[in-house]
Each structure stands twice: as structure tokens, then as C-alpha cells.
Design a protein around this motif. Structure first.
Motif, PDB file in Angstrom:
ATOM      1  N   ARG A   1       4.561  99.976  85.786  1.00 30.02           N
ATOM      2  CA  ARG A   1       4.197  99.437  87.326  1.00 30.02           C
ATOM      3  C   ARG A   1       2.890  99.162  87.662  1.00 30.02           C
ATOM      4  O   ARG A   1       2.667  98.372  88.774  1.00 30.02           O
ATOM      5  CB  ARG A   1       4.678 100.532  88.200  1.00 30.02           C
ATOM      6  CG  ARG A   1       6.136 101.004  88.400  1.00 30.02           C
ATOM      7  CD  ARG A   1       6.373 102.303  89.424  1.00 30.02           C
ATOM      8  NE  ARG A   1       7.575 102.430  89.723  1.00 30.02           N
ATOM      9  CZ  ARG A   1       8.102 103.095  90.790  1.00 30.02           C
ATOM     10  NH1 ARG A   1       7.412 104.063  91.412  1.00 30.02           N
ATOM     11  NH2 ARG A   1       9.383 103.274  90.927  1.00 30.02           N
ATOM     12  N   LYS A   2       1.865  99.599  86.683  1.00 30.09           N
ATOM     13  CA  LYS A   2       0.565  99.080  86.662  1.00 30.09           C
ATOM     14  C   LYS A   2       0.288  98.212  85.781  1.00 30.09           C
ATOM     15  O   LYS A   2      -0.730  97.777  85.741  1.00 30.09           O
ATOM     16  CB  LYS A   2      -0.346 100.550  86.635  1.00 30.09           C
ATOM     17  CG  LYS A   2      -0.280 101.489  87.886  1.00 30.09           C
ATOM     18  CD  LYS A   2      -1.352 102.549  87.633  1.00 30.09           C
ATOM     19  CE  LYS A   2      -2.667 101.926  87.444  1.00 30.09           C
ATOM     20  NZ  LYS A   2      -3.815 103.167  87.342  1.00 30.09           N
TER      21      LYS A   2
ATOM     22  N   LYS B   1      -3.600 107.120  85.355  1.00 29.62           N
ATOM     23  CA  LYS B   1      -4.389 107.343  86.459  1.00 29.62           C
ATOM     24  C   LYS B   1      -5.794 106.613  86.505  1.00 29.62           C
ATOM     25  O   LYS B   1      -6.203 106.171  87.502  1.00 29.62           O
ATOM     26  CB  LYS B   1      -4.506 108.693  86.976  1.00 29.62           C
ATOM     27  CG  LYS B   1      -5.106 109.262  88.238  1.00 29.62           C
ATOM     28  CD  LYS B   1      -5.337 110.553  88.635  1.00 29.62           C
ATOM     29  CE  LYS B   1      -4.345 111.357  88.302  1.00 29.62           C
ATOM     30  NZ  LYS B   1      -4.852 112.757  88.425  1.00 29.62           N
TER      31      LYS B   1
ATOM     32  N   GLU C   1      -7.189 100.924  84.748  1.00 30.27           N
ATOM     33  CA  GLU C   1      -7.038  99.704  85.550  1.00 30.27           C
ATOM     34  C   GLU C   1      -5.796  98.851  85.126  1.00 30.27           C
ATOM     35  O   GLU C   1      -5.236  99.254  83.876  1.00 30.27           O
ATOM     36  CB  GLU C   1      -8.072  98.760  85.498  1.00 30.27           C
ATOM     37  CG  GLU C   1      -9.571  99.220  85.825  1.00 30.27           C
ATOM     38  CD  GLU C   1      -9.560  99.542  87.325  1.00 30.27           C
ATOM     39  OE1 GLU C   1      -8.793  98.988  88.179  1.00 30.27           O
ATOM     40  OE2 GLU C   1     -10.215 100.504  87.706  1.00 30.27           O
ATOM     41  N   ASN C   2      -5.254  98.172  85.963  1.00 26.57           N
ATOM     42  CA  ASN C   2      -3.950  97.238  85.471  1.00 26.57           C
ATOM     43  C   ASN C   2      -4.140  96.561  84.346  1.00 26.57           C
ATOM     44  O   ASN C   2      -5.296  96.143  84.047  1.00 26.57           O
ATOM     45  CB  ASN C   2      -3.494  96.558  86.777  1.00 26.57           C
ATOM     46  CG  ASN C   2      -3.102  97.285  88.074  1.00 26.57           C
ATOM     47  OD1 ASN C   2      -2.932  98.402  88.034  1.00 26.57           O
ATOM     48  ND2 ASN C   2      -2.930  96.492  89.412  1.00 26.57           N
TER      49      ASN C   2
ATOM     50  N   HIS D   1      -8.739 109.196  93.416  1.00 26.31           N
ATOM     51  CA  HIS D   1      -7.324 109.201  92.447  1.00 26.31           C
ATOM     52  C   HIS D   1      -6.593 110.220  92.687  1.00 26.31           C
ATOM     53  O   HIS D   1      -5.423 110.351  91.994  1.00 26.31           O
ATOM     54  CB  HIS D   1      -8.037 109.103  90.931  1.00 26.31           C
ATOM     55  CG  HIS D   1      -8.511 107.869  90.361  1.00 26.31           C
ATOM     56  ND1 HIS D   1      -9.867 107.565  90.839  1.00 26.31           N
ATOM     57  CD2 HIS D   1      -8.173 106.677  89.783  1.00 26.31           C
ATOM     58  CE1 HIS D   1     -10.338 106.575  90.038  1.00 26.31           C
ATOM     59  NE2 HIS D   1      -8.933 105.838  89.486  1.00 26.31           N
TER      60      HIS D   1
ATOM     61  N   CYS E   1       2.197 107.939  91.445  1.00 25.32           N
ATOM     62  CA  CYS E   1       3.116 107.347  92.383  1.00 25.32           C
ATOM     63  C   CYS E   1       4.378 107.890  92.557  1.00 25.32           C
ATOM     64  O   CYS E   1       4.985 108.727  92.054  1.00 25.32           O
ATOM     65  CB  CYS E   1       3.080 105.832  91.825  1.00 25.32           C
ATOM     66  SG  CYS E   1       4.183 105.930  90.130  1.00 25.32           S
TER      67      CYS E   1
END
Length: 281
Positions: free
Chosen positions: A115-116, A151, A154-155, A204, A273
Motif C-alpha cells: 500500500r506504501k 512505518k 518512505e514510499n 508516526h 494503517c
């Protein structure tokens, strides 16, 4: 004497800070749950688009579920840390395939990481490794480390999971390309009442108890855990566990337990998430 007083004051200050953090972490999901419950009540009482109401129901129920798991994670970690420090923790050892356990975790954790845009890559030098371990605790160890890696990355980054058979022991490495940990924070990283960076963690979310649980569970297995990190260059955790066999215990050659591992991921990843009902079914 002064040194002992300074140590005592340091411990007390950190415990007070820890209680403040836990209070915040408990309050936040509770407020979300209560807010979602109120919105559900309003939707039930309102007339209108049934499809829209159904979509809202699913969204609010997912929020309630996710934050309930978040509360469960905080409470589980707090109890586990307390039990370990009081000498009450116990292992439920059985001879199982550690490779299959790790593969199963990576398979399901990838759903959240993707998802990231994060890829979890698994590499191992052995197809099967039967050894004695507490499956529940090993899963918690790996999920805690993966949760942190996701967590603080980064993407569109990668997380490497490396499992190495060293004959008398196994090595498990979790390597991310995340924001890293300041050098002066590494020595206290696994302490029960210490957070690495309060502003970082607030950005975070998280209670800061996960790594203390990891250390506790690894110690119960007579293993070791270490960390290497550089700011803005990523972090690498390495766990070493003795690859013993429990006498009289047959290897179970674990079957896939997808329902159990999915729920554990929902709990351990609850501060990353919300995990939808589609994934749960």
C-alpha cells in the motif's frame, strides 16, 4: 551514592514519560472508536441512500476494528514487558520449520507494505530448517520489526528479510531503507521506558514498546538482537537464535494458518494503517 540517585532519577523520569506516552496512545484510539460509534448511530437514524449508508457502515466499522486492535497491541506489549521483567514469561517450544513461518509472515505482511509501494524481499540459504522455538513469540518478533521498517520507510522503498542457516544457530536480518536512528539513541533502543525520538514517534504514532518486546522474546530463546543504523540511510536488525531441537517433540511441519497470521498482522500493524474487511475475509 550520587550516581545511584542520578540513575534512580533517570529511571523515574523515563517511567513518567512512558506513562504519558501510553496514556496518549490509549486515548487516541478510544476517541476514534467513540467518534466512529457516534457516526454509525447517526447513519442508522438517517434515511437516504442505502448504498451510501452501507459504505459508511463498512468504513466506520473498519475504523473501530483497527483501533481496537491498536489498543490490544498496546496492552499486549505492556503485559509482555511486565511479565518478562517479573520473570513470569514462559516459552512454548516445539520443533517447527522456521523458514515456513518467515515465508508466511512475509506473504501476508506484503499486502500492507504494498500500500506504501514498499516491497518486502525474502532471501534464505535453506529451504527448510526444523528447530525448537515458540511460534507465537517468533511471529511477534518479526512482525514488530517489520512494522517499524514499514512505518519509518518512505514510499517506493524495499525491505530485505534475510534468513541464514549457520548450523548451530540461525540469523534473521530485517533491513530497511528508512529514516534511520541517531547514533546517540542506539544504546537505549531496546529499553522498556525509552523512546528514540518523541517528535519522530508522534509523527508516526506508536508507544515505543515493540522493540522492548522483541528483546525480551529473543532473550527467552537464549538468543541475541543487535542493530546497525545511520540517519537517512536505513536500519538493520539482526537476530540470532540457537537452532536446538526439543527432545521428544515431533516436528509439526506447520500448515498455513492464514486466519491466525492475518489477525496478528492486524494487531501488530494497527498503528500503520487500517486493514480492510476484504483482507480479513
Amino acid at each position: 551514592m550520587y550516581k545511584n540517585l542520578e540513575t534512580l532519577e533517570w529511571n523515574l523520569n523515563n517511567k513518567v514519560e512512558f506513562i504519558n506516552i501510553i496514556s496518549h496512545e490509549l486515548r487516541t484510539p478510544l476517541n476514534i472508536i467513540l467518534g466512529a460509534q457516534k457516526l454509525l448511530t447517526l447513519n442508522i437514524n438517517e434515511e437516504g441512500n442505502k448504498l451510501e449508508n452501507k459504505i459508511n457502515f463498512i468504513k466506520y466499522l473498519a475504523s473501530i476494528q483497527s483501533n481496537s486492535y491498536r489498543l490490544q497491541r498496546i496492552i499486549n506489549n505492556f503485559i509482555d514487558i511486565t511479565d518478562f521483567e517479573l520473570g513470569m514469561s514462559k516459552l512454548n517450544l516445539s520443533n517447527d520449520d522456521i523458514v515456513k513461518v518467515v515465508k508466511n509472515i512475509v506473504k501476508h505482511a506484503s499486502f500492507v507494505a504494498n500500500r506504501k509501494g514498499i516491497n518486502i524481499l525474502l532471501a534464505t540459504n535453506v529451504k527448510q530448517k526444523i528447530m525448537a522455538f515458540d511460534k507465537e513469540k517468533i511471529e511477534r518478533i518479526i512482525l514488530n520489526l517489520l512494522s517499524n521498517a514499514i512505518k519509518f520507510s518512505e514510499n517506493n522503498k524495499e525491505i530485505d528479510i534475510i534468513l541464514l542457516d549457520k548450523k548451530e544457530k540461525i540469523q534473521l536480518l530485517v533491513i530497511d531503507q528508512g529514516i534511520g536512528i541517531p547514533r546517540d539513541k542506539l544504546s537505549n533502543l531496546f529499553d522498556s521506558f525509552v523512546q528514540v525520538d518523541k517528535s519522530l514517534t508522534r509523527n508516526h504514532e506508536g508507544s515505543g514498546t515493540g522493540l522492548s518486546v522483541v528483546k525480551s522474546f529473543v532473550k527467552l530463546h537464549n538468543g541475541s538482537v543487535s542493530v546497525k543504523s545511520k540517519e537517512n540511510a536505513g536500519t538493520s536488525f539482526m537476530i540470532e537464535l540457537p537452532s536446538n531441537i526439543v527432545p521428544g517433540s515431533r516436528a509439526s511441519y506447520l500448515s498455513d494458518e492464514d486466519i491466525n497470521i492475518i489477525q496478528k498482522i492486524q494487531i501488530e500493524f494497527s498503528d500503520i494503517c487500517e486493514i480492510s474487511y476484504e483482507y480479513n475475509n
